[in-house]
Design a protein around this motif. Structure first.
Motif, mmCIF file in Angstrom:
data_model
loop_
_atom_site.group_PDB
_atom_site.id
_atom_site.type_symbol
_atom_site.label_atom_id
_atom_site.label_comp_id
_atom_site.label_asym_id
_atom_site.label_seq_id
_atom_site.Cartn_x
_atom_site.Cartn_y
_atom_site.Cartn_z
ATOM 1 N N PHE A 1 0.915 -1.194 0.076
ATOM 2 C CA PHE A 1 -0.107 -0.076 0.209
ATOM 3 C C PHE A 1 0.895 1.393 0.071
ATOM 4 C CE2 PHE A 1 0.436 -1.602 4.303
ATOM 5 C CZ PHE A 1 0.794 -0.538 4.927
ATOM 6 N N THR A 2 0.441 2.352 -0.569
ATOM 7 C CA THR A 2 1.194 3.449 -0.534
ATOM 8 C C THR A 2 1.295 4.262 0.692
ATOM 9 O OG1 THR A 2 0.024 3.925 -2.740
ATOM 10 C CG2 THR A 2 1.114 5.614 -1.736
ATOM 11 N N VAL A 3 2.518 4.558 0.940
ATOM 12 C CA VAL A 3 2.850 5.219 2.307
ATOM 13 C C VAL A 3 2.903 6.628 1.948
ATOM 14 C CG1 VAL A 3 4.336 5.510 4.181
ATOM 15 C CG2 VAL A 3 3.709 2.956 3.396
ATOM 16 N N ILE A 4 2.192 7.305 2.502
ATOM 17 C CA ILE A 4 2.297 9.120 2.517
ATOM 18 C C ILE A 4 3.005 9.428 3.679
ATOM 19 C CG2 ILE A 4 1.109 10.999 2.205
ATOM 20 C CD1 ILE A 4 -1.037 9.343 0.822
ATOM 21 N N CYS B 1 7.364 5.500 9.359
ATOM 22 C CA CYS B 1 6.433 6.375 9.033
ATOM 23 C C CYS B 1 5.854 6.775 10.515
ATOM 24 C CB CYS B 1 5.308 5.719 8.429
ATOM 25 S SG CYS B 1 3.963 6.731 7.775
ATOM 26 N N ARG B 2 6.038 8.197 10.706
ATOM 27 C CA ARG B 2 5.491 8.646 12.058
ATOM 28 C C ARG B 2 4.032 9.042 11.966
ATOM 29 N NH1 ARG B 2 8.877 11.942 15.879
ATOM 30 N NH2 ARG B 2 9.770 12.922 14.213
ATOM 31 N N ASN B 3 3.060 9.044 12.565
ATOM 32 C CA ASN B 3 1.751 9.503 12.489
ATOM 33 C C ASN B 3 1.290 10.196 13.712
ATOM 34 O OD1 ASN B 3 1.050 7.912 14.121
ATOM 35 N ND2 ASN B 3 -0.394 6.497 12.951
ATOM 36 N N HIS B 4 2.367 10.428 14.658
ATOM 37 C CA HIS B 4 1.731 11.214 15.820
ATOM 38 C C HIS B 4 2.773 12.243 16.070
ATOM 39 C CE1 HIS B 4 4.840 8.283 17.004
ATOM 40 N NE2 HIS B 4 5.352 9.074 17.808
ATOM 41 N N CYS B 5 2.398 13.143 16.966
ATOM 42 C CA CYS B 5 3.170 14.448 17.296
ATOM 43 C C CYS B 5 4.179 14.009 18.424
ATOM 44 C CB CYS B 5 2.228 15.600 17.873
ATOM 45 S SG CYS B 5 2.905 16.855 18.515
ATOM 46 N N VAL C 1 -6.313 8.993 10.224
ATOM 47 C CA VAL C 1 -6.446 9.078 8.805
ATOM 48 C C VAL C 1 -6.056 7.937 8.010
ATOM 49 C CG1 VAL C 1 -6.255 11.806 9.062
ATOM 50 C CG2 VAL C 1 -4.296 10.208 8.978
ATOM 51 N N ASP C 2 -5.539 6.821 8.959
ATOM 52 C CA ASP C 2 -5.002 5.726 8.226
ATOM 53 C C ASP C 2 -5.567 4.428 8.476
ATOM 54 O OD1 ASP C 2 -3.028 7.547 7.341
ATOM 55 O OD2 ASP C 2 -1.528 6.704 8.879
ATOM 56 N N ARG C 3 -5.961 3.734 7.633
ATOM 57 C CA ARG C 3 -6.247 2.452 7.847
ATOM 58 C C ARG C 3 -5.417 1.503 8.087
ATOM 59 N NH1 ARG C 3 -9.956 0.187 2.872
ATOM 60 N NH2 ARG C 3 -8.316 1.103 1.894
ATOM 61 N N PHE C 4 -4.036 1.464 7.228
ATOM 62 C CA PHE C 4 -2.710 1.084 7.745
ATOM 63 C C PHE C 4 -1.867 2.159 7.855
ATOM 64 C CE2 PHE C 4 -5.216 -2.147 5.225
ATOM 65 C CZ PHE C 4 -4.988 -3.319 6.008
ATOM 66 N N PRO C 5 -0.996 2.079 8.691
ATOM 67 C CA PRO C 5 0.049 3.064 8.758
ATOM 68 C C PRO C 5 0.453 3.834 7.733
ATOM 69 C CG PRO C 5 0.699 1.465 10.451
ATOM 70 C CD PRO C 5 -0.526 0.875 9.409
ATOM 71 N N GLY C 6 0.225 5.060 7.373
ATOM 72 C CA GLY C 6 0.890 5.792 6.340
ATOM 73 C C GLY C 6 -0.047 5.866 4.929
ATOM 74 N N ASP C 7 -1.120 5.034 5.046
ATOM 75 C CA ASP C 7 -1.945 5.071 3.722
ATOM 76 C C ASP C 7 -2.889 6.278 3.700
ATOM 77 O OD1 ASP C 7 -3.974 4.302 5.512
ATOM 78 O OD2 ASP C 7 -4.445 2.274 4.315
ATOM 79 N N ARG C 8 -3.517 6.956 4.746
ATOM 80 C CA ARG C 8 -4.335 7.988 4.599
ATOM 81 C C ARG C 8 -5.610 7.741 3.907
ATOM 82 N NH1 ARG C 8 -0.611 9.150 7.075
ATOM 83 N NH2 ARG C 8 0.404 11.166 7.197
#
Ligand SMILES: [Zn+2]
Ligand SMILES: [Zn+2]
Length: 118
Positions: free
Chosen positions: A7-10, A30-34, A43-50
């Motif tokens: 899956f695409t990681v943004i 892939c960091r998704n937290h502050c 925003v993600d179903r899988f980490p980074g996919d938005r």
């Protein structure tokens, strides 16, 4: 296209909606937290996919230690209640997660379990 694995990681910079910190993307993952307050947004179903359209605030609820990965932050979505875990990035050279914030979550959690002591 089946995309269960690739899956695409943004991985892009974002501004924390809680404390307004400018958060740089991790080079090593892939960091998704502050890194300052450890909050995130669903925003993600899988980490980074938005790919999630929830958009709820992910509140850090618990810190768990994984033998291989180190500290993991357990988030709970304020909107849909989903539980997610994300690896803490304490060793990021540019914008490491704040150990103080990690300890704060741990402390709150243990207070919650044991009640107030000391
Ligand atoms: Zn923040
Ligand atoms: Zn959610």
């Amino acid at each position: 296209m089946p995309e269960s694995r690739h899956f695409t990681v943004i991985n892009e910079p974002f501004v924390c909606i809680v404390c307004h910190t400018q958060v740089a993307p991790l080079r090593t993952g892939c960091r998704n937290h502050c890194p300052v307050c450890l909050h995130s947004v669903h925003v993600d179903r899988f980490p980074g996919d938005r790919q999630s359209d929830c958009g709820g605030l992910l509140v850090p609820k618990e810190i768990v230690q994984d033998g291989k990965k180190g500290f993991m932050i357990v988030h709970r979505c304020k909107s849909c209640g989903e539980i997610r875990t994300n690896k803490a990035a304490l060793d990021d050279p540019e914008q490491p997660d704040q150990m103080d914030a990690i300890l704060e979550v741990m402390k709150n959690r243990s207070l919650h379990i044991r009640g107030r002591r000391g």
